[in-house]
Design an enzyme around this catalytic site. Structure first.
Site, short mmCIF file in Angstrom:
data_model
loop_
_atom_site.label_atom_id
_atom_site.label_comp_id
_atom_site.label_asym_id
_atom_site.label_seq_id
_atom_site.Cartn_x
_atom_site.Cartn_y
_atom_site.Cartn_z
CB SER A 256 -9.34 -0.73 4.90
OG SER A 256 -10.28 -1.52 4.14
CD GLU B 72 -5.64 1.28 2.40
OE1 GLU B 72 -5.49 -0.50 3.32
OE2 GLU B 72 -6.10 0.81 1.51
NE ARG C 226 -3.38 -2.44 0.10
CZ ARG C 226 -3.65 -3.34 -0.90
NH1 ARG C 226 -2.80 -3.56 -1.79
NH2 ARG C 226 -4.10 -4.28 -0.91
C1 LIG Z 1 -16.02 1.39 0.82
C2 LIG Z 1 -14.52 1.11 0.20
C3 LIG Z 1 -13.67 0.19 -0.15
C4 LIG Z 1 -12.28 0.36 -0.30
N1 LIG Z 1 -11.41 -1.21 -0.37
C5 LIG Z 1 -9.74 -0.93 -0.92
C6 LIG Z 1 -9.61 -2.23 -1.15
O1 LIG Z 1 -10.37 -3.00 -2.19
N2 LIG Z 1 -7.89 -2.10 -0.97
C7 LIG Z 1 -7.36 -0.53 -1.86
O2 LIG Z 1 -5.84 -1.22 -1.71
N3 LIG Z 1 -8.11 0.22 -1.03
C8 LIG Z 1 -9.58 0.37 -0.95
N4 LIG Z 1 -10.18 1.06 -0.77
C9 LIG Z 1 -9.75 2.74 -1.25
C10 LIG Z 1 -9.38 3.49 -1.96
O3 LIG Z 1 -10.43 2.86 -3.36
C11 LIG Z 1 -7.79 3.08 -2.63
O4 LIG Z 1 -6.96 3.71 -2.09
C12 LIG Z 1 -8.13 3.82 -4.57
O5 LIG Z 1 -7.39 3.48 -4.98
C13 LIG Z 1 -8.12 5.58 -4.01
O6 LIG Z 1 -8.40 6.00 -5.63
P1 LIG Z 1 -9.13 7.64 -5.60
O7 LIG Z 1 -9.14 7.42 -7.17
O8 LIG Z 1 -10.15 7.33 -4.85
O9 LIG Z 1 -8.03 8.10 -5.48
P2 LIG Z 1 -8.16 9.01 -3.98
O10 LIG Z 1 -8.70 8.53 -2.68
O11 LIG Z 1 -9.07 11.00 -4.39
O12 LIG Z 1 -6.94 9.49 -2.96
C14 LIG Z 1 -5.41 8.70 -2.80
C15 LIG Z 1 -3.98 9.59 -2.59
O13 LIG Z 1 -4.31 9.16 -4.60
C16 LIG Z 1 -3.47 10.15 -4.65
N5 LIG Z 1 -4.21 10.61 -5.94
C17 LIG Z 1 -5.67 9.87 -6.56
N6 LIG Z 1 -5.12 10.06 -8.35
C18 LIG Z 1 -3.56 10.66 -8.30
C19 LIG Z 1 -2.95 10.94 -9.44
N7 LIG Z 1 -3.85 11.04 -10.95
N8 LIG Z 1 -1.93 11.43 -9.38
C20 LIG Z 1 -1.34 11.77 -8.13
N9 LIG Z 1 -1.91 11.51 -6.87
C21 LIG Z 1 -3.02 11.04 -7.16
C22 LIG Z 1 -4.43 11.67 -3.80
O14 LIG Z 1 -3.74 12.12 -3.84
C23 LIG Z 1 -4.39 10.79 -1.97
O15 LIG Z 1 -3.06 10.39 -1.75
C24 LIG Z 1 -11.64 1.38 -0.24
C25 LIG Z 1 -12.16 2.51 0.12
C26 LIG Z 1 -13.44 2.92 0.24
C27 LIG Z 1 -14.53 3.68 -0.08
#
Ligand SMILES: Cc1cc2nc3c(=O)[nH]c(=O)nc-3n(C[C@H](O)[C@H](O)[C@H](O)COP(=O)(O)OP(=O)(O)OC[C@H]3O[C@@H](n4cnc5c(N)ncnc54)[C@H](O)[C@@H]3O)c2cc1C
Length: 302
Positions: free
Chosen positions: A195, A270, A145
């Site tokens: 999480s 996380e 992660r």
């Molecule tokens: C119900 C639920 C279940 C989930 N299950 C999982 C799971 O099973 N496994 C898992 O790993 N995660 C899980 N997550 C967490 C989340 O979905 C992941 O971390 C996801 O990949 C984040 O993507 P995002 O586009 O929403 O990023 P954001 O939440 O918007 O950002 C996360 C981080 O990435 C950075 N970021 C985003 N896009 C970019 C970009 N293009 N360039 C540079 N930095 C960037 C942001 O600055 C921040 O630091 C879950 C979340 C929820 C709400």
């Protein structure tokens, strides 16, 4: 829960990302990059700066044999479904993860003990000065992660992934099973940051994963303000109505301290906290900072 930002920009291509980052850096304007915010807790005070969203306006998938180039704002479940239908296997574990591929790569996210990093060939990246470069798999330093991209402060704009050939029907069946299993286990119907805590291998081997340990500590259903430890899965903190960011951080801190006292393991978050000055840090860092400053004011008052 999160407050209002001063400005919001949603670029449509890497040149716009580059121009915006260059301008913000030159003018010293606080800013942060987001995808779908599925892993983020914004401060209720809002953000005094600019939010750059790399989302659906910067998306698209190109498949060539067993390699895929995907723009960073593409939805992860959509990507998994599209490559699966093309008979490419390797992304099944990501099908139920909300968010963009850019966010997933930055977090080296995944499920079933996997991380997207193992499929990444390179990342196309705009650094904080607006320069566009290709970052190799090795340079991304993927670990559980985490990735080196988290410290670089720029934007992922595209990713090249290497996959294996597979049977589309089998891939679809596996993805359907994963989605159904997640629905039954995770509180997907309430707002949360996914999480709350990372699963540390040493803790896992000794006392189990965070959800089990938090549940055994009797914390399921514990509430602070509008934030509640999920009754469905204890490693989620839900906004059950009107939660402020401070409620979530206080509850996260309480859970972290209680588990530390019971097991000796300090669980790191996380979920990531976005401060009013646009800095993004793991949420436990902010929870600990607030506990320390509250303790200091009590001591000063004595
Ligand atoms: C119900 C639920 C279940 C989930 N299950 C999982 C799971 O099973 N496994 C898992 O790993 N995660 C899980 N997550 C967490 C989340 O979905 C992941 O971390 C996801 O990949 C984040 O993507 P995002 O586009 O929403 O990023 P954001 O939440 O918007 O950002 C996360 C981080 O990435 C950075 N970021 C985003 N896009 C970019 C970009 N293009 N360039 C540079 N930095 C960037 C942001 O600055 C921040 O630091 C879950 C979340 C929820 C709400």
């Amino acid at each position: 829960m999160g407050g209002i930002a001063d400005a919001f920009v949603e670029p449509v291509d890497e040149h716009q990302v580059s121009a915006v980052l260059r301008l913000l850096e030159l003018t010293g304007t606080p800013h942060c990059i987001i995808g779908e915010t599925s892993n983020l807790l914004f401060d209720s005070e809002g953000l005094r700066g600019v939010v750059i969203r790399i989302g659906s306006r910067l998306s698209g998938i190109e498949i060539s044999n067993r390699e895929v180039i995907v723009k960073a704002g593409n939805s992860v479940p959509e990507l998994a479904r599209v490559v699966g239908a093309h008979g490419l296997t390797g992304l099944e574990h990501t099908v139920g993860i909300p968010g963009t591929i850019g966010g997933l790569v930055l977090m080296n996210g995944g499920s079933k003990r996997k991380g997207i990093g193992s499929n990444v060939v390179w990342v196309r990246y705009v650094d904080r000065n607006g320069d566009i470069a290709v970052v190799s798999h090795q340079e991304c330093e993927f670990a559980y992660r985490s990735s080196s991209l988290q410290l670089m402060g720029g934007a992922v704009v595209a990713v090249r992934l290497r996959l294996e050939s597979g049977d589309p029907d089998r891939i679809t069946t596996e993805m359907d099973e994963i989605v159904a299993s997640r629905r039954s286990r995770f509180p997907e119907d309430q707002p949360n940051c996914g999480s709350t805590f990372l699963s540390d291998p040493a803790m896992y081997a000794t006392v189990g994963p965070p959800g089990k340990v938090i549940e055994e500590a009797g914390l399921k259903g514990t509430r602070i303000g509008g934030a509640e430890v999920s009754l469905k899965h204890a490693n989620f903190i839900n906004n059950v109505g009107g939660a402020r960011s401070g409620d979530v951080l206080a509850l996260l801190g309480l859970v972290r301290q209680t588990v530390l006292a019971r097991t000796g393991f300090a669980m790191d978050a996380e979920a990531r906290y976005v401060a009013p000055d646009a800095r993004i840090t793991p949420a436990h860092v902010e929870a600990d900072r607030r506990t320390a400053s509250a303790d200091a004011s009590v001591n000063q008052g004595q």
